[in-house]
Design a protein around this motif. Structure first.
Motif, PDB file in Angstrom:
ATOM      1  N   LEU A  26       0.845  -1.200   0.000  1.00  0.00           N
ATOM      2  CA  LEU A  26       0.000   0.000   0.000  1.00  0.00           C
ATOM      3  C   LEU A  26       0.880   1.249   0.000  1.00  0.00           C
ATOM      4  O   LEU A  26       1.946   1.269   0.624  1.00  0.00           O
ATOM      5  N   SER A  27       0.411   2.303  -0.668  1.00  0.00           N
ATOM      6  CA  SER A  27       1.156   3.568  -0.675  1.00  0.00           C
ATOM      7  C   SER A  27       0.776   4.386   0.552  1.00  0.00           C
ATOM      8  O   SER A  27      -0.125   4.017   1.302  1.00  0.00           O
ATOM      9  N   ALA A  28       1.467   5.499   0.721  1.00  0.00           N
ATOM     10  CA  ALA A  28       1.102   6.403   1.812  1.00  0.00           C
ATOM     11  C   ALA A  28      -0.286   6.975   1.544  1.00  0.00           C
ATOM     12  O   ALA A  28      -0.845   6.825   0.465  1.00  0.00           O
ATOM     13  N   ARG A  29      -0.834   7.617   2.539  1.00  0.00           N
ATOM     14  CA  ARG A  29      -2.203   8.096   2.521  1.00  0.00           C
ATOM     15  C   ARG A  29      -2.483   9.043   1.349  1.00  0.00           C
ATOM     16  O   ARG A  29      -1.681   9.915   1.113  1.00  0.00           O
ATOM     17  N   PRO A  30      -3.612   8.957   0.661  1.00  0.00           N
ATOM     18  CA  PRO A  30      -4.618   7.897   0.801  1.00  0.00           C
ATOM     19  C   PRO A  30      -4.119   6.598   0.198  1.00  0.00           C
ATOM     20  O   PRO A  30      -3.559   6.601  -0.879  1.00  0.00           O
ATOM     21  N   SER A  31      -4.320   5.510   0.914  1.00  0.00           N
ATOM     22  CA  SER A  31      -3.711   4.251   0.520  1.00  0.00           C
ATOM     23  C   SER A  31      -4.287   3.705  -0.765  1.00  0.00           C
ATOM     24  O   SER A  31      -5.484   3.495  -0.879  1.00  0.00           O
ATOM     25  N   ARG A  32      -3.405   3.483  -1.695  1.00  0.00           N
ATOM     26  CA  ARG A  32      -3.777   2.732  -2.885  1.00  0.00           C
ATOM     27  C   ARG A  32      -2.899   1.509  -2.920  1.00  0.00           C
ATOM     28  O   ARG A  32      -1.793   1.525  -2.405  1.00  0.00           O
ATOM     29  N   MET A  33      -3.384   0.485  -3.609  1.00  0.00           N
ATOM     30  CA  MET A  33      -2.536  -0.686  -3.778  1.00  0.00           C
ATOM     31  C   MET A  33      -1.550  -0.374  -4.877  1.00  0.00           C
ATOM     32  O   MET A  33      -1.932  -0.029  -5.987  1.00  0.00           O
ATOM     33  N   VAL A  34      -0.271  -0.451  -4.558  1.00  0.00           N
ATOM     34  CA  VAL A  34       0.705  -0.136  -5.594  1.00  0.00           C
ATOM     35  C   VAL A  34       1.352  -1.403  -6.145  1.00  0.00           C
ATOM     36  O   VAL A  34       1.978  -1.343  -7.205  1.00  0.00           O
ATOM     37  N   ASN A  35       1.174  -2.517  -5.456  1.00  0.00           N
ATOM     38  CA  ASN A  35       1.759  -3.745  -5.979  1.00  0.00           C
ATOM     39  C   ASN A  35       1.169  -4.953  -5.255  1.00  0.00           C
ATOM     40  O   ASN A  35       0.756  -4.857  -4.107  1.00  0.00           O
ATOM     41  N   VAL A  36       1.128  -6.073  -5.951  1.00  0.00           N
ATOM     42  CA  VAL A  36       0.790  -7.345  -5.321  1.00  0.00           C
ATOM     43  C   VAL A  36       1.835  -8.359  -5.755  1.00  0.00           C
ATOM     44  O   VAL A  36       2.070  -8.531  -6.951  1.00  0.00           O
ATOM     45  N   LEU A  37       2.510  -8.967  -4.807  1.00  0.00           N
ATOM     46  CA  LEU A  37       3.593  -9.892  -5.147  1.00  0.00           C
ATOM     47  C   LEU A  37       3.267 -11.291  -4.649  1.00  0.00           C
ATOM     48  O   LEU A  37       2.886 -11.462  -3.492  1.00  0.00           O
ATOM     49  N   ASP A  38       3.442 -12.269  -5.496  1.00  0.00           N
ATOM     50  CA  ASP A  38       3.396 -13.652  -5.019  1.00  0.00           C
ATOM     51  C   ASP A  38       4.803 -14.043  -4.622  1.00  0.00           C
ATOM     52  O   ASP A  38       5.744 -13.853  -5.378  1.00  0.00           O
ATOM     53  N   ILE A  39       4.941 -14.550  -3.426  1.00  0.00           N
ATOM     54  CA  ILE A  39       6.267 -14.924  -2.939  1.00  0.00           C
ATOM     55  C   ILE A  39       6.425 -16.431  -3.134  1.00  0.00           C
ATOM     56  O   ILE A  39       5.752 -17.219  -2.477  1.00  0.00           O
ATOM     57  N   ASN A  40       7.311 -16.792  -4.026  1.00  0.00           N
ATOM     58  CA  ASN A  40       7.473 -18.220  -4.326  1.00  0.00           C
ATOM     59  C   ASN A  40       8.729 -18.809  -3.695  1.00  0.00           C
ATOM     60  O   ASN A  40       9.433 -19.582  -4.325  1.00  0.00           O
ATOM     61  N   LEU A  62      13.768  -5.781  -3.403  1.00  0.00           N
ATOM     62  CA  LEU A  62      13.987  -4.669  -4.341  1.00  0.00           C
ATOM     63  C   LEU A  62      12.677  -4.202  -4.958  1.00  0.00           C
ATOM     64  O   LEU A  62      12.418  -3.000  -5.069  1.00  0.00           O
ATOM     65  N   GLU A  63      11.862  -5.169  -5.342  1.00  0.00           N
ATOM     66  CA  GLU A  63      10.609  -4.803  -6.002  1.00  0.00           C
ATOM     67  C   GLU A  63       9.704  -4.010  -5.051  1.00  0.00           C
ATOM     68  O   GLU A  63       9.057  -3.039  -5.459  1.00  0.00           O
ATOM     69  N   ILE A  64       9.709  -4.434  -3.779  1.00  0.00           N
ATOM     70  CA  ILE A  64       8.874  -3.697  -2.808  1.00  0.00           C
ATOM     71  C   ILE A  64       9.438  -2.292  -2.585  1.00  0.00           C
ATOM     72  O   ILE A  64       8.686  -1.309  -2.557  1.00  0.00           O
ATOM     73  N   TYR A  65      10.762  -2.201  -2.482  1.00  0.00           N
ATOM     74  CA  TYR A  65      11.388  -0.878  -2.358  1.00  0.00           C
ATOM     75  C   TYR A  65      10.957   0.018  -3.509  1.00  0.00           C
ATOM     76  O   TYR A  65      10.616   1.184  -3.318  1.00  0.00           O
ATOM     77  N   ARG A  66      10.968  -0.566  -4.724  1.00  0.00           N
ATOM     78  CA  ARG A  66      10.583   0.221  -5.901  1.00  0.00           C
ATOM     79  C   ARG A  66       9.127   0.667  -5.805  1.00  0.00           C
ATOM     80  O   ARG A  66       8.811   1.817  -6.074  1.00  0.00           O
ATOM     81  N   SER A  67       8.255  -0.278  -5.400  1.00  0.00           N
ATOM     82  CA  SER A  67       6.832   0.077  -5.327  1.00  0.00           C
ATOM     83  C   SER A  67       6.591   1.194  -4.323  1.00  0.00           C
ATOM     84  O   SER A  67       5.706   2.026  -4.504  1.00  0.00           O
ATOM     85  N   LEU A  68       7.382   1.193  -3.262  1.00  0.00           N
ATOM     86  CA  LEU A  68       7.203   2.218  -2.225  1.00  0.00           C
ATOM     87  C   LEU A  68       8.006   3.478  -2.530  1.00  0.00           C
ATOM     88  O   LEU A  68       8.056   4.397  -1.714  1.00  0.00           O
ATOM     89  N   GLU A  69       8.630   3.480  -3.712  1.00  0.00           N
ATOM     90  CA  GLU A  69       9.450   4.618  -4.170  1.00  0.00           C
ATOM     91  C   GLU A  69      10.551   4.932  -3.171  1.00  0.00           C
ATOM     92  O   GLU A  69      10.838   6.095  -2.880  1.00  0.00           O
ATOM     93  N   LEU A  70      11.145   3.868  -2.662  1.00  0.00           N
ATOM     94  CA  LEU A  70      12.282   4.070  -1.765  1.00  0.00           C
ATOM     95  C   LEU A  70      13.582   4.108  -2.553  1.00  0.00           C
ATOM     96  O   LEU A  70      14.617   4.502  -2.016  1.00  0.00           O
ATOM     97  N   ILE A  71      13.530   3.617  -3.786  1.00  0.00           N
ATOM     98  CA  ILE A  71      14.699   3.757  -4.675  1.00  0.00           C
ATOM     99  C   ILE A  71      14.245   4.302  -6.024  1.00  0.00           C
ATOM    100  O   ILE A  71      13.085   4.180  -6.377  1.00  0.00           O
TER     101      ILE A  71
END
Lengths: 271, 248
Positions: free
Chosen positions: B205-219, B239-248
């Motif tokens: 989820l992104s920061a407020r207002p929360s939108r879904m920015v990614n859904v990952l299946d962990i295999n 890495l992918e989660i970092y990207r979705s949260l715009e941390l990188i």
């Protein structure tokens, strides 16, 4: 586990003895100091009798004094005990009723604050007028003086529950009654007991004040009566008995507190 | 078993409308471990409380497969704080939901003891919460959330208040409990590594207002062991989660 608890109990006993030893030393020291002052400065008995004079009056039958200590002490103790029981029961129940709904609280609280702000001394004569001389009047006066701190503390305890704790019951669709019984009331126990400690002291004040005004027996009656005749020793005898009764009642409430809330003991020993 | 569709939540505050959740949609399948990751204050807790019926929604739907579970009785909730009743012994704390649901407490006593065993607290049933450490208290609250045999367990950052080492240990314990109890878990955290380590699926989820920015299946292979944290796949997910949260 067993070893630990045994050690803990021994430790508690040791601590208790030491604490009580210190407390009794202080009290004994106070009486010795009082005796020395009276003897040393040769203070006349009608101003300040020595503690030995006061105690003598309690234990040695006085031909001149036309009363029995047993009767007066038991009357006052009876009033204190009964008014405390009434105060505790009515005070806690009132608090629960008041906390149950916002509407009841809004209607009843101003009335209680009004009652509480009346000085007892001022309403006692009216109660005397309505109810006449006697134990019932004194109990009512004692109740009126002491119920308020019990009510206020209990309400504070009932309301001081974290919202999250309520969510715990709500997500399982628990009822308001369940929230009261399982969360609010047990949570308010420490508050109830601090209210009861204040209430116990106030009950004694109320009973004695009642006896000042509306009684022909009891320790309050002795105090007032002896004051008229400038017979000071019985006043001090009565004061000593009253303070012992007060300490005993306070101790009883504290003991009850420990028995009902054993988890609090654990908390304090851990700290 | 649970299908969330365009869920919305707006709060009315003094300064006007505050949008906490905007269009959150996802499904949860039986016996899945799903995590929701997002920054603090992104409405993760609100989402969980809406599912538990503690907070009302402003829009959208939560569809429950009624054949599979009854949301009024078959949800367990583990809160951020252990929220134990300090006047009750551990066993009585675990049995609280049984009392609230007015079920027969006597029948669940053994179940409660078994659960305490499961969460690693055998022999502590007669202790008071004050006598336990923070990690142990949270274990009790997990046992409490499982006592009425819920199908879905909602967990709101249950290990957030624990120190890092205890937290890692609790992660392993939780996986074991999940495997043994066969529950469906919806887990909220802001620990990215924790989410990867535990989950089958992660919703970011992104920061407020929360939108879904990614859904990952962990295999990643199960049962998960600590070594998995150092695997290249683990890093790729992070890495992918970092990207979705715009941390990188």
């Amino acid at each position: 586990m067993k070893k630990y608890s045994l050690k803990k109990i021994l430790n508690d006993v040791k601590k208790g003895v030491r604490k009580n030893f210190q407390a009794s030393l202080t009290i004994i020291g106070f009486f010795i100091f009082w005796q020395i002052i009276v003897v040393f400065f040769q203070i006349p008995q009608f101003i300040l009798p020595s503690p030995l004079d006061a105690l003598e009056h309690l234990f040695i039958p006085q031909e001149s004094a036309n009363y029995s200590w047993m009767l007066h002490i038991s009357t006052t103790l009876y009033e204190i005990a009964l008014s405390f029981i009434v105060t505790a029961t009515v005070g806690i129940l009132l608090a629960i009723v008041i906390s149950w709904s916002r509407l009841i609280k809004d209607i009843m609280m101003p009335f209680f604050i009004f009652i509480n702000s009346l000085p007892t001394i001022a309403i006692a004569p009216i109660i005397l007028l309505w109810m006449g001389y006697g134990i019932k009047t004194n109990i009512l006066i004692a109740f009126l003086v002491s119920f308020f701190p019990v009510v206020i503390n209990t309400i504070a305890g009932l309301n001081s529950v974290e919202d999250d704790l309520l969510d715990l019951v709500r997500y399982l669709h628990g009822s308001k009654l369940q929230i009261f019984i399982k969360i609010r009331i047990p949570n308010s126990l420490p508050y109830i007991f601090s209210g009861l400690k204040i209430g116990s002291t106030m009950c004694i004040v109320g009973a004695i004040v009642g006896e000042f005004i509306a009684s022909d027996k009891g320790l309050g009656y002795i105090i007032i009566n002896s004051q008229f005749t400038m017979n000071t020793p019985p006043i001090f005898s009565a004061l000593i008995v009253i303070s012992i009764a007060g300490a005993l009642l306070y101790g009883l409430v504290t003991l009850l507190e420990k028995l009902i809330m054993p988890w609090r003991e654990i908390q304090t020993t851990n700290q | 078993m649970l299908s969330i569709n365009k869920l919305k939540k707006t709060y009315t505050t003094r300064d006007g409308e505050l949008e906490a959740l905007a269009n959150v949609s996802f499904d949860i399948f039986p016996q899945e471990f799903v995590s929701i990751v997002g920054p603090s204050g992104c409405g993760k807790t609100t989402l969980l409380k809406i599912i538990a019926g503690l907070v009302s929604k402003s829009g959208g739907n939560i569809d429950v497969d009624k054949d599979q579970f009854d949301p009024s009785r078959e949800v367990g909730f583990v809160f951020q704080d252990s929220l134990l009743l300090h006047w009750r012994k551990v066993l009585e704390n675990v049995l609280l939901p049984i009392e609230i649901l007015k079920m027969n407490k006597g029948l669940y006593r053994q179940q409660a003891l078994d659960l305490l065993d499961l969460v690693g607290l055998e022999g502590f049933e007669n202790s008071y919460p004050n006598e336990l450490s923070g990690g142990m208290q949270q274990r009790v609250s997990i046992a409490r959330a499982l006592i009425h045999d819920p199908k879905l367990v909602l967990m709101d950052e249950p290990f957030g208040a624990l120190d890092a080492i205890t937290r890692e240990r609790m992660n392993l314990e939780l996986l074991r409990i999940w495997t043994e109890s066969k529950k469906t878990i919806l887990f909220i955290t802001h620990g990215i590594n924790e989410a990867i380590f535990l989950s089958d699926r992660i919703i970011v989820l992104s920061a407020r207002p929360s939108r879904m920015v990614n859904v990952l299946d962990i295999n990643l292979p199960r049962p998960r062991v600590q070594e998995v944290r150092t695997s290249p796949d683990f890093g790729t997910y992070a890495l992918e989660i970092y990207r979705s949260l715009e941390l990188i």
